[in-house]
Design a protein around this motif. Structure first.
Motif, short mmCIF file in Angstrom:
data_model
loop_
_atom_site.label_atom_id
_atom_site.label_comp_id
_atom_site.label_asym_id
_atom_site.label_seq_id
_atom_site.Cartn_x
_atom_site.Cartn_y
_atom_site.Cartn_z
N MET A 1 36.40 42.44 47.60
CA MET A 1 35.90 41.62 46.52
C MET A 1 36.36 40.18 46.69
SD MET A 1 36.08 42.95 42.67
CE MET A 1 35.74 44.65 42.44
N VAL A 2 35.52 39.26 46.38
CA VAL A 2 35.92 37.86 46.42
C VAL A 2 36.63 37.51 45.13
CG1 VAL A 2 34.10 37.08 48.01
CG2 VAL A 2 33.64 37.16 45.58
N ALA A 3 37.35 36.39 45.16
CA ALA A 3 38.19 36.00 44.03
C ALA A 3 37.41 35.90 42.72
CB ALA A 3 38.89 34.68 44.33
N GLY A 4 36.21 35.34 42.76
CA GLY A 4 35.40 35.20 41.55
C GLY A 4 35.03 36.54 40.94
N GLU A 5 34.66 37.48 41.80
CA GLU A 5 34.31 38.82 41.31
C GLU A 5 35.54 39.53 40.73
OE1 GLU A 5 32.55 40.84 44.60
OE2 GLU A 5 30.73 39.64 44.54
N GLU A 6 36.67 39.36 41.36
CA GLU A 6 37.92 39.95 40.86
C GLU A 6 38.27 39.36 39.49
OE1 GLU A 6 41.46 42.23 40.62
OE2 GLU A 6 39.60 42.48 41.75
N ARG A 7 38.13 38.04 39.37
CA ARG A 7 38.42 37.37 38.09
C ARG A 7 37.47 37.89 37.01
NH1 ARG A 7 36.85 32.45 39.10
NH2 ARG A 7 34.93 32.77 37.97
N ASP A 8 36.20 38.02 37.34
CA ASP A 8 35.22 38.53 36.36
C ASP A 8 35.55 39.96 35.94
OD1 ASP A 8 33.92 36.11 36.57
OD2 ASP A 8 32.29 36.87 37.84
N ARG A 9 35.96 40.78 36.89
CA ARG A 9 36.33 42.16 36.59
C ARG A 9 37.54 42.20 35.64
NH1 ARG A 9 39.91 45.87 37.67
NH2 ARG A 9 41.11 44.59 39.10
N MET A 10 38.53 41.36 35.93
CA MET A 10 39.73 41.33 35.10
C MET A 10 39.41 40.81 33.69
SD MET A 10 42.27 42.66 36.60
CE MET A 10 43.61 42.09 35.57
N MET A 11 38.56 39.82 33.59
CA MET A 11 38.19 39.29 32.28
C MET A 11 37.41 40.35 31.48
SD MET A 11 39.70 36.50 31.93
CE MET A 11 39.00 36.06 30.36
N GLU A 12 36.59 41.11 32.16
CA GLU A 12 35.86 42.19 31.50
C GLU A 12 36.84 43.25 30.98
OE1 GLU A 12 32.78 45.61 32.89
OE2 GLU A 12 32.32 43.56 33.55
N ARG A 13 37.82 43.61 31.80
CA ARG A 13 38.85 44.58 31.38
C ARG A 13 39.67 44.02 30.20
NH1 ARG A 13 40.12 48.95 31.32
NH2 ARG A 13 42.14 49.03 32.27
N LEU A 14 40.01 42.73 30.26
CA LEU A 14 40.77 42.11 29.17
C LEU A 14 39.95 42.15 27.88
CD1 LEU A 14 43.27 40.57 28.18
CD2 LEU A 14 42.15 38.46 28.93
#
Length: 162
Positions: A1-14
Motif C-alpha cells: 500500500m502506498v502512504a496515501g492509501e494507508e493514511r486513508d485506511r487509518m482515518m476510516e478506522r479512526l
C-alpha cells in the motif's frame, strides 16, 4: 500500500472507532481515578473494535484534549523522543507517571494497608480492597502477602474464623 492509501485506511478506522463515542481525557490532575477510568474505557473499546496493538497509541492520542493534549504534543515534539518505540504499554506508563504521581500511589498504599472492613459486608470490603490493590499492585509480593493484607482488615470476629 502506498502512504496515501494507508493514511486513508487509518482515518476510516479512526472514524469507525469514534462512532463508539470514546471518552476524551483532559489531563486534569485533580482526580487520579480519571486516568484509570479513561484507560480502562479505551482498552475496552480497543478490544471490542479489534484495534491492533500497533495502532492503539495513535487512536488514544486522538482522544486527548486540553492539558493532556499539550502533554502528548510535548512528547511528540521532543527531538530525543523515539515515537516508534512508544508502545501502548509505554504510553500507559508515561501517562501514569504524569497523571498518577508517586505521592498518590504512596497514599493509596497506606490506604490499602490500613483498610478495615468496619461496618461493611465482606463483599463491599473486598470490592474496595481490590479497587485499591489494582492501582498499587506493586505493594504485594505474592498471593500469600495479598491474602494476609486482606485478612488483617477483616472484622475481628470474621478474622478469627479465617
Amino acid at each position: 500500500m502506498v502512504a496515501g492509501e494507508e493514511r486513508d485506511r487509518m482515518m476510516e478506522r479512526l472514524n469507525e472507532f469514534r462512532r463508539c463515542n470514546p471518552r476524551i481525557f483532559y489531563g486534569k490532575k485533580a482526580d487520579h481515578w480519571v486516568v484509570e477510568k479513561w484507560l480502562m474505557h479505551m482498552e475496552k473499546l480497543f478490544h471490542n473494535t479489534f484495534v491492533e496493538e500497533r495502532d492503539r497509541v495513535w487512536f488514544a492520542t486522538h482522544h486527548l484534549n486540553g492539558e493532556a493534549y499539550r502533554w502528548w504534543t510535548d512528547i511528540r515534539e521532543d527531538p530525543h523522543a523515539d515515537l516508534a518505540a512508544i508502545t501502548w504499554k509505554r504510553f500507559k506508563e508515561l501517562l501514569y507517571t504524569t497523571y498518577f504521581p508517586q505521592s498518590v500511589k504512596r497514599k493509596m498504599e497506606r490506604d490499602l494497608r490500613s483498610l478495615r472492613q468496619g461496618d461493611r459486608i465482606v463483599a463491599e470490603y473486598e470490592r474496595e480492597f481490590f479497587r485499591l490493590l489494582h492501582c498499587v499492585s506493586f505493594v504485594v509480593r505474592d498471593d500469600e502477602d495479598k491474602a494476609r493484607i486482606f485478612e488483617v482488615g477483616l472484622r475481628p470476629s470474621i478474622f478469627r474464623l479465617v
